[in-house]
Design an enzyme around this catalytic site. Structure first.
Site, mmCIF file in Angstrom:
data_model
loop_
_atom_site.group_PDB
_atom_site.id
_atom_site.type_symbol
_atom_site.label_atom_id
_atom_site.label_comp_id
_atom_site.label_asym_id
_atom_site.label_seq_id
_atom_site.Cartn_x
_atom_site.Cartn_y
_atom_site.Cartn_z
ATOM 1 C CE1 TYR A 129 -0.508 -17.626 -5.410
ATOM 2 C CE2 TYR A 129 -3.004 -18.342 -4.441
ATOM 3 C CZ TYR A 129 -1.572 -17.433 -4.501
ATOM 4 O OH TYR A 129 -1.608 -16.544 -3.469
ATOM 5 C CB ALA B 60 -1.040 -0.001 1.037
#
Length: 410
Positions: free
Chosen positions: A224, A14
């Site tokens: 994944y 962020a």
């Protein structure tokens, strides 16, 4: 513009994204990070098109792409039978539909790419080992008190951006000093090399080119590829009791194994052999609480609205926050108005994403008749219709976005 100083607390995804977004508008930025060394915890993350189109505009996507994987699909499988329940096409289909790629990556690779772009900018400075104390309103901004290396100092800023994560020390600056709350869920994570015995074992359960979620009433497991396909990220989620407020710690995986009762033997064996597992408590922040103060203080990312990861949007929401905040701040002549309007718009978006995550968790942990109804519903939905259901999320772009701008069409 350069006389308007932006101070950011936190050099995670962020904070670094926010620095690049503000510098893109010609604003000077200083980032203060409390850790003495920049490092990122965690392992894998998913970067959906709503995030990658912004990373492209900031010049980060080209740096991180080499270490990422573009999965072919999101696949839902039954953990007991390994049967496929649903498939959402990604890969080239995602880029055609949402005009940006869907990527999976190691968190450190994304942070490294962001940091590389930050260090290239003459408008951005980073100070490590620095702690923010008070932030006091002044006529033309805020006065930020800092401690670094045992030395106290102050800095004036037009805007103070708190990007210091789920256990934010800055949240108290915009409202009641509320801590994040334990969600009742634990996250278990490990990574396995693709070319190892356990990696080959995993390849027998599902494709190495997909994001696969294994569904079970007691847990769900998301898997994944990361690190350009050389490793697989495994993240399992179970109910649990609160543990120390830290990102991770090695632990006995007994609780995870018990939650997996009734799963396919091959999947249970994978969990036995894939460790060591690290575990951390999933904490959330009430998104209805204030994110801004009119004087020029704003929370972004997990500091504002930490949510459970069941929509795989934690990093994406932080990236969206950062980019839209910079645009809103620059476009408005009044800081208080800009922050209020930005907060109102972002809260609508974040609440919708959180609701999607709650729905996913409910569906993935369904049992009995509810699970039968879920399976019937998914069987009746085509891959294209499942993709269309995600248009509102993955197809989102910042207000005023021009797809023909730099990095706008990927």
């Amino acid at each position: 513009m350069q006389s308007r100083r932006i101070v950011i607390a936190g050099a995670g995804i962020a904070g670094l994204t926010a620095a690049l977004a503000f510098a893109r508008h010609g604003l000077g930025v200083r980032i203060y990070e409390r850790s003495p060394v920049l490092e990122e915890v965690g392992a894998g993350l998913q970067l959906s098109p709503n995030a990658t189109r912004i990373l492209g505009r900031l010049g980060v996507l080209d740096l991180v792409s080499a270490s990422t994987v573009r999965p072919e699909a999101i696949v839902l499988r039954d953990a007991a039978t390994l049967a496929e329940r649903a498939r959402v096409p990604l890969g080239a289909a995602a880029e055609r539909r949402w005009k940006a790629p869907y990527l999976v990556a190691h968190r450190a690779d994304l942070q490294g790419a962001l940091l590389a772009r930050v260090t290239e900018s003459p408008l951005i400075e980073i100070a490590t080992g620095a702690t923010v104390g008070t932030v006091d309103a002044q006529a033309d901004g805020v006065r930020v008190s800092l401690t670094q290396g045992g030395i106290d100092s102050h800095e004036h800023a037009t805007l103070f951006v708190a990007a210091d994560g789920v256990w934010s020390a800055s949240r108290r600056l915009v409202g009641p000093n509320e801590k994040s709350r334990f969600s009742g869920e634990l996250a278990w994570r490990t990574t396995i090399p693709v070319d190892s015995d356990v990696g080959r074992q995993f390849a027998g359960l599902t494709s190495l080119a997909t994001v696969t979620t294994f569904l079970h009433p007691g847990f769900h497991l998301v898997a994944y590829p990361i690190r350009a396909g050389h490793a697989v990220n495994l993240a399992a989620f179970t109910p649990g009791t609160a543990i120390a407020e830290q990102w991770s710690g090695e632990t006995d995986a007994g609780a995870l194994k018990r939650a997996m009762h009734g799963t396919a033997p091959a999947l249970a064996r994978l969990v036995d052999e894939a460790g060591p597992w690290t575990v951390w408590p999933l904490h959330t922040v009430d998104p209805t609480r204030p994110w801004t103060a009119p004087s020029g203080i704003v929370l972004i990312g997990d500091a504002a609205h930490a949510m459970t990861p069941f929509a795989a949007q934690g990093a994406a929401m932080a990236i969206e926050d950062a980019y839209t905040l910079a645009d809103a701040f620059v476009a408005a002549s009044n800081t208080a108005t800009a922050l209020a309007q930005w907060e109102a718009a972002r809260k609508v978006r974040v609440r919708k994403v959180a609701r999607r995550g709650a729905l996913n968790h409910f569906a993935w942990h369904a049992a009995g008749p509810v699970a039968l109804a879920r399976n019937l519903f998914l069987r009746l939905k085509s891959p294209a219709s499942l993709a269309a259901d995600m248009d509102w999320l993955y197809g989102w772009a910042p207000p005023g976005w021009s797809p023909d701008g730099p990095g706008g069409r990927l």
